[in-house]
Structure formats: structure tokens, C-alpha cells
Design a protein around this motif. Sequence first.
Motif, PDB file in Angstrom:
ATOM      1  N   HIS A   1      -3.976  -2.029  10.316  1.00 35.67           N
ATOM      2  CA  HIS A   1      -3.400  -1.529  11.599  1.00 35.67           C
ATOM      3  C   HIS A   1      -4.165  -2.339  12.850  1.00 35.67           C
ATOM      4  N   LEU A   2      -4.576  -3.434  12.738  1.00 35.94           N
ATOM      5  CA  LEU A   2      -5.139  -4.301  13.797  1.00 35.94           C
ATOM      6  C   LEU A   2      -3.985  -4.853  14.377  1.00 35.94           C
TER       7      LEU A   2
ATOM      8  N   HIS B   1      -7.236  -0.352   5.209  1.00 32.57           N
ATOM      9  CA  HIS B   1      -6.372   0.363   5.952  1.00 32.57           C
ATOM     10  C   HIS B   1      -6.517  -0.160   7.544  1.00 32.57           C
ATOM     11  N   TYR B   2      -7.640   0.028   8.080  1.00 37.19           N
ATOM     12  CA  TYR B   2      -7.995  -0.090   9.436  1.00 37.19           C
ATOM     13  C   TYR B   2      -7.492  -1.589   9.695  1.00 37.19           C
ATOM     14  N   TRP B   3      -7.896  -2.539   8.951  1.00 40.27           N
ATOM     15  CA  TRP B   3      -7.819  -3.821   9.150  1.00 40.27           C
ATOM     16  C   TRP B   3      -6.133  -4.394   9.287  1.00 40.27           C
TER      17      TRP B   3
ATOM     18  N   GLU C   1      -4.659   3.797   0.929  1.00 40.26           N
ATOM     19  CA  GLU C   1      -5.574   3.887   2.323  1.00 40.26           C
ATOM     20  C   GLU C   1      -6.802   4.854   1.746  1.00 40.26           C
TER      21      GLU C   1
ATOM     22  N   PRO D   1     -10.312   2.410   2.937  1.00 33.82           N
ATOM     23  CA  PRO D   1     -10.025   2.971   4.349  1.00 33.82           C
ATOM     24  C   PRO D   1     -10.258   1.915   5.375  1.00 33.82           C
ATOM     25  N   SER D   2     -11.521   0.856   4.995  1.00 37.03           N
ATOM     26  CA  SER D   2     -11.777  -0.246   6.006  1.00 37.03           C
ATOM     27  C   SER D   2     -10.592  -1.294   6.282  1.00 37.03           C
TER      28      SER D   2
END
Length: 251
Positions: free
Chosen positions: A142-143, A138-140, A131, A135-136
Amino acid sequence: MICYEHPLNERIRMLLRLEDLFDKVAFFSEKQDAFDHHSALVTLFEILDVTSRTDMKSDLLQELERQKQALEILRGSPKISEGALNQVLGNIQVASQGMLSMPGKIGEHLRDNEWLMSIKQRVGIPGGACEFDLPSYHYWLHLDHATRRSDLEEWLGPLLPIERGFSIVLHLLRNSGKKFRHTAQRGVFQQMGPGRVAHMLSLKVDDSLPCVPEISANKYALNIRFVTSGARQKPKIHEEDVEFELTFCNL
């Protein structure tokens, strides 16, 4: 029975690798967990690497056309089902049209996506997709799973005509040739073949036998050793007779 397929040239080897990769990406994409979707994306990057090594689209189109012409010659033969023949020819036509409609090079839509390429660059490094590195991404991850799956389908979709093309080629290859029963005396089998030409060997063995085949083949000779192996033992030749089914597959 467990089937072992042994490609005898680089082209068939590549098609078998692609088949394995497409099966995996389809399996992982259907799941809901973020780790599964990560595996799907990594496998998609592997497909991109494999398909970028040669002009696969042109090679597949030429092979499908060659198979189409060979099948047309069989029309009217009493040994051939007209309905089955028309179905295969129709599948070839659909697959060819799909590849012809593909814009640009295979996977160009992926290479043009800077975000995906930044991830591809990092996943090649052990632990590189953490992550704090991406980080982007990691965000994806968590969608919600439906959004991730929709993205995966969008990225995979333009590659599906290639899958349809090589699936037909491999189907025709696997259904060619005649099956023979053999016995490997004390785990070893050798057959001299004066100029025998094949594109792939298909070998079936009873899955209860604690051994796997090691195959060495060229147009002059075929050598098979059945070897016992595992995580807790060194490989050695299986010293009992092994019955197996062998098919020389040729396009």
C-alpha cells in the motif's frame, strides 16, 4: 513466424529459464499496480531459487572466457567485421568484470533480508501472502508505487551482472548454426544425425498454423511431431504437411 527453442542440456535449459524470469521481473517492476509488484517479487524469488542450485557465477565466467578465446582466433578474418568483434569482446569484458565484482554468493543480499525471506516462505503456500498472514507485506503493497519500484530495483540490481553474462551466452548461441528448411510429412519429421552435437534447437513455424512442435532429440536422432492442442480439445498429430525452419545452435 513463431520460434520454439528446445535446450539439449541442463545448462542451456537453466539459462533460458533465467532469461524468461528476468524478462518477467523487469516487466512487472515497471508497472504501478500493487498486484504487478507482487508478481515481480514472486518472480525475484524464483530467480533466487534457480541461481542457488549451481555455482552459476563460476560457470558463466568460464563460458565467457571460452567464448572470448574462440572469438580472438577470428580476429583478422576477412569474413568477420572488426568493429562487431570488438563490440562483442568488450561486452564480454564488461560482463565478466561485473560478475567478478559481485560480493559473496548470488542472491546473498536477499537471503540476508529476514523480511524478504519471511515473505518468500509464505508465497510458496497457496494464498499464503494474505494480509492476515503478512501484515507488514500488506503495508508495503500500500506504499506509493515509486517507493515499491525503488525497493524492487534495489533488490534486483545486484543480480543484473548475472543477466548480462547469460544474455551474451544466449546471444552467441542463437546466432550460431545454419538455418535449414524442412517439411514434416503429415505432421511428423525425423532426422538421423550421426553424432551431431548441438546445445539447442531453434524451430520456426508459421504462427497461423494451429499446431505446436513436440521435440525429442539426442545426438543420434531428432524427432518432431506437430500436434494440435488447446483448452477444448485433446492433443493429436496435425495430419497436414508442415513447413518449418530448423537451426542447430552450438556454442
